[in-house]
Scaffold this active site. Structure first.
Site, PDB file in Angstrom:
ATOM      1  N   CYS A 163      29.463  38.529  36.543  1.00  0.00           N
ATOM      2  CA  CYS A 163      30.627  39.689  37.120  1.00  0.00           C
ATOM      3  C   CYS A 163      30.152  39.321  38.634  1.00  0.00           C
ATOM      4  O   CYS A 163      30.500  38.374  39.036  1.00  0.00           O
ATOM      5  CB  CYS A 163      30.221  41.004  36.633  1.00  0.00           C
ATOM      6  SG  CYS A 163      28.669  41.630  36.892  1.00  0.00           S
ATOM      7  N   ARG A 213      28.106  44.842  35.283  1.00  0.00           N
ATOM      8  CA  ARG A 213      28.967  44.693  34.410  1.00  0.00           C
ATOM      9  C   ARG A 213      28.623  43.491  33.081  1.00  0.00           C
ATOM     10  O   ARG A 213      29.042  43.890  32.082  1.00  0.00           O
ATOM     11  CB  ARG A 213      30.511  44.270  35.029  1.00  0.00           C
ATOM     12  CG  ARG A 213      31.116  45.685  35.454  1.00  0.00           C
ATOM     13  CD  ARG A 213      32.513  45.064  36.051  1.00  0.00           C
ATOM     14  NE  ARG A 213      32.354  44.486  37.434  1.00  0.00           N
ATOM     15  CZ  ARG A 213      33.426  44.061  38.250  1.00  0.00           C
ATOM     16  NH1 ARG A 213      34.517  44.058  37.647  1.00  0.00           N
ATOM     17  NH2 ARG A 213      33.075  43.062  39.300  1.00  0.00           N
TER      18      ARG A 213
END
Lengths: 144, 287
Positions: free
Chosen positions: B245, B250
């Site tokens: 990410c 994430r």
């Protein structure tokens, strides 16, 4: 770039002098005093144009003109976990409501960095800075 | 939402419900750990008995861009009073985004007795369950950790280059705008200075939050997840997958989904992610 309302600058200096633990506790205590905008001023669903951009806590800003030419600021924070937004709202209400509009308009947009501390995440800082900018914009709009 | 054990996950034992946590608040073999993006959340109210692990202060080194070393992890584990046998249950804000990140770091040090509370902090709160401001402290332990394992669940940029050359699978879990190069940062977040916008060549775009039920923050069922990751993205459980990410937070969420909920055989998190790749000299990108 100091130059905002004196009460806000005082608060900025006070929080800047705190260590991380003191600051977090103080901000939580401040957030406990948050009261959402009265229904007489605004009711749900709040208008989209009052919503603070980039704020994940779904914060809204309302400005009500007062007889002395200043503004009374009200806020809503729809995310119950939006503790930071609530604290920022209380601080802005206490320091900017009733303050001369030119001073409110001249608030340093980075003031929340000093109040919340540099370790606050980028996303949170962006939301809180947007909250400040919306208060500044309200002051500018009512000055004209 | 269906019960966790009825959702068809490959490893349902990695998830626990809020109800399960409520029943184990006094279990000495369990340590609840809250990990959030917002540092005000834990002190403003947390699950009774939970300790906080902060992603910036506790999991990252201050000077070198890297995670804790063995000594640092041991100090953390001892401070929160766990042993290698303690089952650590992570939960937090943002649909457990930071909780999965913390779990991923703990597994780098071989702490496999780790679970996620499905739905995270918001679900617990929305159910009206108890929150406290009382900070729990536990007796320090003599936790002895192995050296950090950077091979099993983590990959560095040279590994990603080799991965691309071998035409293996990559998942970009950022927003579609970041993937396309239309923007250099996720919506509502500031620009962190990546020089170029786009994605690592060959990466499929599957934003991390697609794995979540927006209504309550719980994970989607295995069938729903398979439709996304196998059906739409074309991945297979036998693939060697790298997820990335912006800084690896994430993508730790997607790493958790692929590895434990869908049972993919090899999934690694590229924590250098776009803040590294988007600035690297001599590496290719796609838009």
């Amino acid at each position: 770039m100091p130059g905002g309302p004196p009460k806000l600058e005082s608060m900025r200096a006070m929080f800047s002098a705190m260590d991380r633990a003191e600051r977090i506790q103080a901000l939580i205590d401040v957030a406990d005093g948050f009261r959402p905008v009265p229904e007489a001023i605004a009711a749900r669903p709040y208008p989209g144009e009052r919503r603070v951009p980039h704020c994940e806590s779904e914060a809204f800003v309302f400005a009500v003109p007062r007889d002395d030419g200043t503004l009374k600021f009200h806020f809503a924070v729809e995310n119950p976990q939006g503790i930071s937004a609530m604290a920022a709202a209380v601080i802005l209400d206490k320091t900017c409501s009733g303050a001369p509009l030119d001073l409110v308009e001249s608030i340093d947009p980075d003031v929340m960095y000093d109040i919340f501390g540099r370790e606050l995440s980028m996303g949170k800082n962006m939301g809180l800075t947007s909250l400040v900018n919306m208060v500044r914009a309200e002051a500018a709009r009512h000055r004209r | 939402m269906t019960r966790i054990e009825d959702r068809g996950y490959a490893h349902p034992e990695l998830l626990v419900s809020t109800g399960w946590v409520a029943e184990h608040l006094d279990d000495p073999g369990i340590r609840l750990v809250e990990s959030n993006e917002d540092p005000l959340l834990y002190p403003s109210g947390h699950i009774p008995g939970a300790v906080e692990v902060d992603w910036t202060r506790d999991l990252n080194q201050a000077v070198v861009r890297d995670y804790l070393d063995r000594d640092g992890f041991q100090a953390l584990a001892r401070r929160i009073g766990i042993t290698p046998q303690t089952t650590v249950v992570f939960y937090g804000d943002k649909n457990n985004w930071w909780a999965t990140y913390a779990l991923w770091v703990f597994r780098l040090f071989g702490h496999t007795a780790a679970k996620i509370m499905d739905g995270g902090r918001l679900k617990w709160s929305n159910e009206g369950r108890e929150l406290t401001r009382e900070v729990s402290a536990y007796p320090s332990t003599g936790y002895a950790a192995p050296e950090r394992d950077d091979a099993t669940d983590r990959v560095f940029r040279d590994g990603v280059l080799a991965h691309i050359a071998a035409k293996r699978a990559l998942v970009d879990v950022r927003s579609p705008e970041e993937y396309s190069g239309a923007r250099l940062h996720m919506p509502d977040y500031p620009n962190e200075g990546a020089l170029r916008g786009g994605h690592i060549p060959g990466a499929k775009s599957v934003p991390w939050a697609r794995a979540i039920n927006p209504a309550d923050g719980t994970f989607k069922t295995a069938e729903e997840l398979r439709r996304i990751y196998l059906g739409e993205a074309g991945l297979a459980p036998t693939d060697d997958v790298v997820a990335y990410c912006r800084i690896g937070e994430r993508s730790s969420h997607t790493w958790f989904v692929l590895k434990f909920l869908l049972g993919f055989e090899r999934v690694r998190n590229y924590d250098g992610s776009w803040t590294e790749w988007g600035n690297l000299v001599g590496v290719p990108i796609e838009k």
